[in-house]
Enzyme design. Structure first.
Site, PDB file in Angstrom:
ATOM      1  CB  ALA A 129      -2.204 -61.700 -25.589  1.00 34.84           C
ATOM      2  CE1 TYR A 130      -4.112 -65.930 -32.994  1.00 35.37           C
ATOM      3  CE2 TYR A 130      -2.130 -65.150 -34.057  1.00 35.37           C
ATOM      4  CZ  TYR A 130      -3.193 -65.744 -34.107  1.00 35.37           C
ATOM      5  OH  TYR A 130      -3.530 -66.779 -35.161  1.00 35.37           O
ATOM      6  CB  ILE A 131       2.504 -65.497 -30.078  1.00 37.38           C
ATOM      7  CG1 ILE A 131       2.465 -64.802 -31.495  1.00 37.38           C
ATOM      8  CG2 ILE A 131       3.706 -66.340 -29.968  1.00 37.38           C
ATOM      9  CD1 ILE A 131       2.321 -65.652 -32.596  1.00 37.38           C
TER      10      ILE A 131
END
Length: 217
Positions: A129-131
């Site tokens: 999700a961060y990427i």
């Protein structure tokens, strides 16, 4: 210059505030927690209490009045959950870019991460999700008529600054002290170099000033 740093209590942001203040710039550090104001003031910044997830673009634009450049240094942080990766790392950047346009602030530096721009290679749900959130934030910024620069540091460490980096459009995986990331950001702001560029950063052999100057050639 007057520079606004959003996510002003982060480790890179505090070091960037100190570097810019020492060079005679005025730094408005946007923070969510009023208790962090003293830390900002200790490094020469002017704290502005504003929750990035709360206000609309108009309120953010008002906070950017008179600013020459903005730095998006905010992040949900480890353990914050998948949802906040999007509400902070993606939506916060989008909201700030909209505010910069409304306020007439042309220069926009975004701290991203190596690995953005393509699907995450492995990792848990939060890392994926961060990427994805960072990639979407980059894509939004690249489509805007701003003098943007996206900086993708490698793995961040708390080691002392080396003053030497490898800065290019593509570099091998590696690490870099937060202090050196701050130094590169400061130099990008002071020089105005690398507008419209996506750059990756790790430790290297080139002094920061020379590395940023080379990007303009």
């Amino acid at each position: 210059m007057r520079i606004a740093i959003i996510g002003g209590h982060g480790q890179i942001a505090l070091q960037l505030t100190r570097l810019l203040s020492e060079r005679g710039n005025v730094v408005q550090a946007v923070i969510r927690n009023p208790a962090h104001a003293g830390d900002v003031e200790a490094v020469g910044g002017q704290p502005v209490v504003l929750d990035l997830e709360g206000p609309g673009a108009d309120e953010l634009a008002a906070a950017l009045s008179g600013v020459d450049a903005v730095v998006f240094a905010a992040g949900a942080g480890p353990g914050s959950g998948v949802e906040r990766k999007y509400t902070v790392d993606r939506d916060g950047s989008v909201r700030l870019a909209e505010a910069a346009e409304k306020a007439g602030v042309r220069r926009f530096l975004q701290i991203s991460t190596m690995g953005a721009g393509r699907p995450a290679a492995g990792g848990d749900e939060q890392w994926v999700a961060y990427i994805d959130a960072k990639t979407q934030a980059e894509n939004d910024l690249r489509a805007r008529d701003l003098e943007w620069t996206i900086l993708r540091p490698g793995r961040l460490t708390n080691e002392s600054a080396t003053g030497k980096v490898l800065l290019a459009e593509s570099v091998a995986a590696g690490s870099v002290p937060r202090a050196d990331v701050a130094a590169v950001l400061a130099e990008l702001l002071i020089t105005g170099n690398a507008a419209g560029r996506v750059l990756e950063l790790i430790s290297g052999d080139t002094p920061v000033e020379a590395a940023v100057a080379a990007i303009a050639d």
